[in-house]
Scaffold this motif. Structure first.
Motif, PDB file in Angstrom:
ATOM      1  N   CYS A  34       0.926  -1.048   0.024  1.00 31.60           N
ATOM      2  CA  CYS A  34      -0.288   0.039  -0.058  1.00 31.60           C
ATOM      3  C   CYS A  34       0.813   1.083   0.091  1.00 31.60           C
ATOM      4  O   CYS A  34       2.019   1.373   0.819  1.00 31.60           O
ATOM      5  CB  CYS A  34      -1.045   0.169   1.168  1.00 31.60           C
ATOM      6  N   CYS A  37       0.570   3.270   3.771  1.00 33.15           N
ATOM      7  CA  CYS A  37       0.954   2.919   5.039  1.00 33.15           C
ATOM      8  C   CYS A  37       2.160   1.899   4.600  1.00 33.15           C
ATOM      9  O   CYS A  37       2.860   1.508   5.662  1.00 33.15           O
ATOM     10  CB  CYS A  37      -0.048   2.072   5.825  1.00 33.15           C
ATOM     11  N   CYS A  44      -3.004  -3.762   4.937  1.00 34.72           N
ATOM     12  CA  CYS A  44      -3.124  -2.481   5.153  1.00 34.72           C
ATOM     13  C   CYS A  44      -3.839  -1.989   6.140  1.00 34.72           C
ATOM     14  O   CYS A  44      -4.969  -2.556   6.698  1.00 34.72           O
ATOM     15  CB  CYS A  44      -3.864  -2.136   3.771  1.00 34.72           C
ATOM     16  N   ILE A  45      -3.273  -1.010   6.910  1.00 31.00           N
ATOM     17  CA  ILE A  45      -3.896  -0.352   8.051  1.00 31.00           C
ATOM     18  C   ILE A  45      -4.753   0.988   7.796  1.00 31.00           C
ATOM     19  O   ILE A  45      -5.037   1.754   8.659  1.00 31.00           O
ATOM     20  CB  ILE A  45      -2.843  -0.185   9.224  1.00 31.00           C
ATOM     21  N   CYS A  46      -4.704   1.219   6.718  1.00 29.10           N
ATOM     22  CA  CYS A  46      -5.486   2.828   6.211  1.00 29.10           C
ATOM     23  C   CYS A  46      -6.901   2.816   6.458  1.00 29.10           C
ATOM     24  O   CYS A  46      -7.499   3.999   6.750  1.00 29.10           O
ATOM     25  CB  CYS A  46      -5.046   3.020   4.586  1.00 29.10           C
TER      26      CYS A  46
HETATM   27 ZN    ZN Z   1      -2.498   1.402   3.614  1.00 27.12          ZN
END
Ligand code: ZN
Length: 234
Positions: A34, A37, A44-46
C-alpha cells in the motif's frame, strides 16, 4: 527480515522440493505494498486512519528499526495527523535536523524529564516556559519513535534534541497497547503518548478520542495477524 529468509533457504535443502519452491517464490515475488501505509495490501492499516488537525505541529523521528515493525503505531499517527512530519533515522544530519526544527514554532520534546537521563556530555534540557503553553499553535512536538533504549540513543546521538524543553506526560489513561511489550517507560504506544501529549498541550481532553478508538481497531487487527505458532491451524 533478511534473517528469516536466509534461515528458510538454508533449511530448504532438507525439505521437500515443494517447500523449497515456495521459499524461492516468496523471495522472488515482491509483495504489493500500500503506497500510504507501506504495508502489504493484505495487511493495510489505512482503514484505521482517523484524520485530525492538530494545533501543535508534530514531528516524528522514527528509528530505522521501527520502519518494518508491524506493531508500530507511528505511521498510523502520521497518516492521521494533518501537517505532521515523519523522518527516519538514528543519527540525523545536523543541518537536516535544524531545518526540521526551524522556527517560528517552538520545539518541545516528548520525553520524561528525569535527571537520571542526563548522560555525561549531554546538554541540559531547557526548562519549559509556561508562557509557551498559552499558544499551542506556536508549538511543535518532537516525538521519538523507538524502543526505550533506541529513543535514548537517538537523544544521545542528536545534540540538537538534548537542549529542547521536555514534556513529561501526566495522568495518562492505561494503555490500549496490549500487543507489544513496554515501548515507552510508561508503556504507551507512540500514537497514544503523542495523542495524550497533544491533549495536554492543547488543553483539550478527549479532542483525539476518535484517534484512540481507531487505534483500538488497529491493535485488534495486529493481534489477529500475529504469526501462528508452529502446529497452529488458521
Ligand atoms: Zn494502507
Amino acid at each position: 527480515m533478511s534473517h528469516h529468509i536466509s534461515r528458510s533457504i538454508s533449511q530448504s535443502a532438507s525439505l521437500s522440493g515443494d517447500a523449497a519452491a515456495r521459499t524461492s517464490a516468496a523471495v522472488k515475488l515482491p509483495r504489493k505494498l500500500c503506497a500510504a501505509c507501506l504495508r502489504a495490501q493484505s495487511a493495510c492499516i489505512c482503514g484505521w486512519i482517523a484524520p485530525h488537525v492538530a494545533q501543535v505541529e508534530v514531528l516524528i523521528l522514527q528509528h530505522p528499526l521501527e520502519v518494518q515493525q508491524a506493531k508500530g503505531s507511528a505511521r498510523l499517527l502520521h497518516l492521521s495527523l494533518a501537517g505532521s512530519q515523519l523522518a527516519v533515522g538514528e543519527c540525523f544530519d545536523p543541518a537536516q535536523l535544524d531545518a526540521m526544527l526551524a522556527g517560528p514554532r517552538r520545539n518541545i520534546l516528548l520525553y520524561p524529564d528525569t535527571p537520571a537521563d542526563q548522560a555525561p556530555g549531554m546538554l541540559r534540557a531547557a526548562a519549559l516556559d509556561p508562557a509557551w503553553l498559552r499558544h499551542p499553535q506556536g508549538l511543535r512536538l518532537i516525538v521519538l519513535d523507538g524502543t526505550w533504549r533506541k529513543s535514548r540513543k537517538m537523544l544521545y546521538l542528536n545534540p540538537a534534541l538534548q537542549g529542547l524543553p521536555r514534556l513529561p506526560l501526566r495522568q495518562t489513561p492505561a494503555s490500549h497497547y496490549l500487543i507489544r511489550k513496554a515501548h515507552l517507560p510508561d508503556q504507551l504506544s507512540t500514537l497514544e503518548a503523542t495523542v495524550y501529549a497533544l491533549e495536554q498541550l492543547e488543553q483539550a481532553p478527549q479532542r483525539y478520542a476518535a484517534l484512540i478508538d481507531a487505534f483500538d481497531g488497529f491493535v485488534a487487527q495486529q493481534a489477529a495477524f500475529a504469526p501462528p505458532r508452529s502446529g497452529d491451524q488458521l
